[in-house]
Design an enzyme around this catalytic site. Sequence first.
Site, PDB file in Angstrom:
ATOM      1  N   THR A 140     -42.573 -52.997  34.704  1.00 60.74           N
ATOM      2  CA  THR A 140     -42.974 -51.610  34.490  1.00 60.74           C
ATOM      3  C   THR A 140     -43.257 -51.295  33.028  1.00 60.74           C
ATOM      4  O   THR A 140     -43.693 -50.198  32.708  1.00 60.74           O
ATOM      5  CB  THR A 140     -41.916 -50.648  35.058  1.00 60.74           C
ATOM      6  OG1 THR A 140     -42.486 -49.361  35.259  1.00 60.74           O
ATOM      7  CG2 THR A 140     -40.698 -50.569  34.144  1.00 60.74           C
ATOM      8  N   GLU A 157     -48.416 -34.195  30.523  1.00 59.95           N
ATOM      9  CA  GLU A 157     -47.229 -34.841  31.067  1.00 59.95           C
ATOM     10  C   GLU A 157     -47.058 -34.552  32.555  1.00 59.95           C
ATOM     11  O   GLU A 157     -46.570 -35.398  33.306  1.00 59.95           O
ATOM     12  CB  GLU A 157     -45.990 -34.391  30.293  1.00 59.95           C
ATOM     13  CG  GLU A 157     -44.685 -35.004  30.748  1.00 59.95           C
ATOM     14  CD  GLU A 157     -44.569 -36.498  30.449  1.00 59.95           C
ATOM     15  OE1 GLU A 157     -43.545 -37.091  30.853  1.00 59.95           O
ATOM     16  OE2 GLU A 157     -45.489 -37.061  29.815  1.00 59.95           O
TER      17      GLU A 157
END
Length: 621
Positions: free
Chosen positions: A602, A491
């Site tokens: 997006t 992440e």
Amino acid sequence: MVFRKFPGVSASGMGLRLSQKFVFLLFLSGLVTLCLGALFFLPDSARLKRIFLSKTEAQPVTVGSENDAREQARKADAAAARVRALSRKPSVTHEARAVDRPPQGIKAQDERSSGRTRTETTAAQNDARQPRDTFEYDRFKKCLLGSPLGSDRGKPGDPQTLQRRDKVKEMMKFAWDNYKHYAWGKNELRPLTRNGHIGTMFGGLRGASIIDSLDTLYIMDLLEEYEEAKDWVENNLDLNSNGESSLFEVNIRYVGGLLSAYYLTGNEVFKKKVLELGEKLLPAFNTPTGIPRGVINLGSGTSWSWGWASAGSSILAEFGTLHLEFVHLSELSNNPVFREKVMNIRKLLNKIEKPHGLYPNFLSPVTGNWVQHHVSLGGLGDSFYEYLIKSYLMSDKTDEEAKKMYYSALEAIEANLVQQSPGGLTYLAEWRGGILDHKMGHLACFAGGMLGIGAEDGAPEKKQRYLDLAGEITHTCHESYTRSATKLGPEAFRFDAGAEATATRLSERYYILRPEVIESYMYMWRLTHDPKYREWGWEAVEALEKHCRVEGGYSGIRDVYASAVSHDNMQQSFFLSETLKYLYLLFSDDDLLPLQDWVFNTEAHPLPIIHRNYQPLQLLH
């Protein structure tokens, strides 16, 4: 008064006749006065009023028929009704798309914006549903430079590439079939426990994976599955919910998904649904500045800021990631209100001072001032920058304001955030009031693609630099994958204390099927046709199949560095919308959704460039 005497007329006779004339004139004067006064109360007397009013009171005269006056009055009433009625990745937005989201329960009363009254809501709805010019879908298709699906649905001529693309298509069908079998109608699939997940970020909305999959199924030629999804939208997508929704997530997934499905297929059900949903998002903009709050109740119109957001602020990546979709809502509805809302955001951001030219992540929707000086191209900030360059491209390169904002921001990013590690890796650090945090999030890895598609329109002396920088950032993100045991990226990864593109904290080691690295591979392939990007994409396919595929679908993993994988039991809807779509496009010919006709929001939903030869509403200037 002295009356002069006339020959042959007695004084008494003259007095009688004058009295009669006086009464007659008095009656005539009263009649004229009454008629003229009545004109001011007639419904179509606007132009007559202008004749008698002084210049300071009169409205500008418009030449035309009485119908023109009626139409002007109707438009004025409609505009007044709109003014009265109308006043994103973090929340699960970017950072809150993580496994553990910040709590949503803190909703201070003073951060809530009041919902619309029933009368005001009805007025807004009636205005939005008045007869308008019809969007000409057939004409729109003729104005595209090429077919959306290419000459042969983007089928590559190279056998190996075709085999790899077919594998991605099989992955999509496997993910879809398991969702359909175990979680149909729910928002997402839990593949380990084989049940559905609803969650809280979409409020009462359902079927997020269905909406997110519509265009992916269509371009992959999974038409039976696409028809299943379309039928669900037509018969089961209920927009009359009272749940608490993320404005950002609903916009990029539901609005974006429905828009792209409409533009690709022309099916009117998608248009009808997306315009209805778009109207329900408008009350979020009812703030003193017009900057929308992050959470909205789609039923009542009440909105408020995320409880975890600093001082009740709105998030840059959320209110800055509405422009593409809202411009298209105006394009389809012929209602400028959607475009006006996002242009107002632009005006405010242009007006306020930006520290070192940078855009901090937190902004007060009440005062219009920055709340903290934290800047990031990862969570909280990322897609704001993406939407600047894509707004310019989507306008057929006519939106000069978006272009100026993007390249000005890029100069500030280069000067303050672009760093190089001791090992020679280029990365994007985060900025906290002038202090650099040498961390780069997986979410920031979209920047390789963004820098790539923006390189061509940069200053002549900067074009190659931007393309080189795009390649360097994409290479760094690939390195974050190769340095883990699973060959999937964490992440977040760091460049301090001897670390090089590696997660040094347990809380940053997870992977939740994110698409951003693969997104940059796809763009860089199309821009350079360097075969390494397809090879890197195939490495990701192999890693996903080995570590994330389970019997019931695909699951994120909790630690990319662990040899024994632990799954998080969530098949994210963006895995179907973004990760698999970008992989499929990576292994397809460039004429499948060609970049000269399409931009991707997006959430990877393709939206068309409105070419200059098709601008009946002139909304993109």
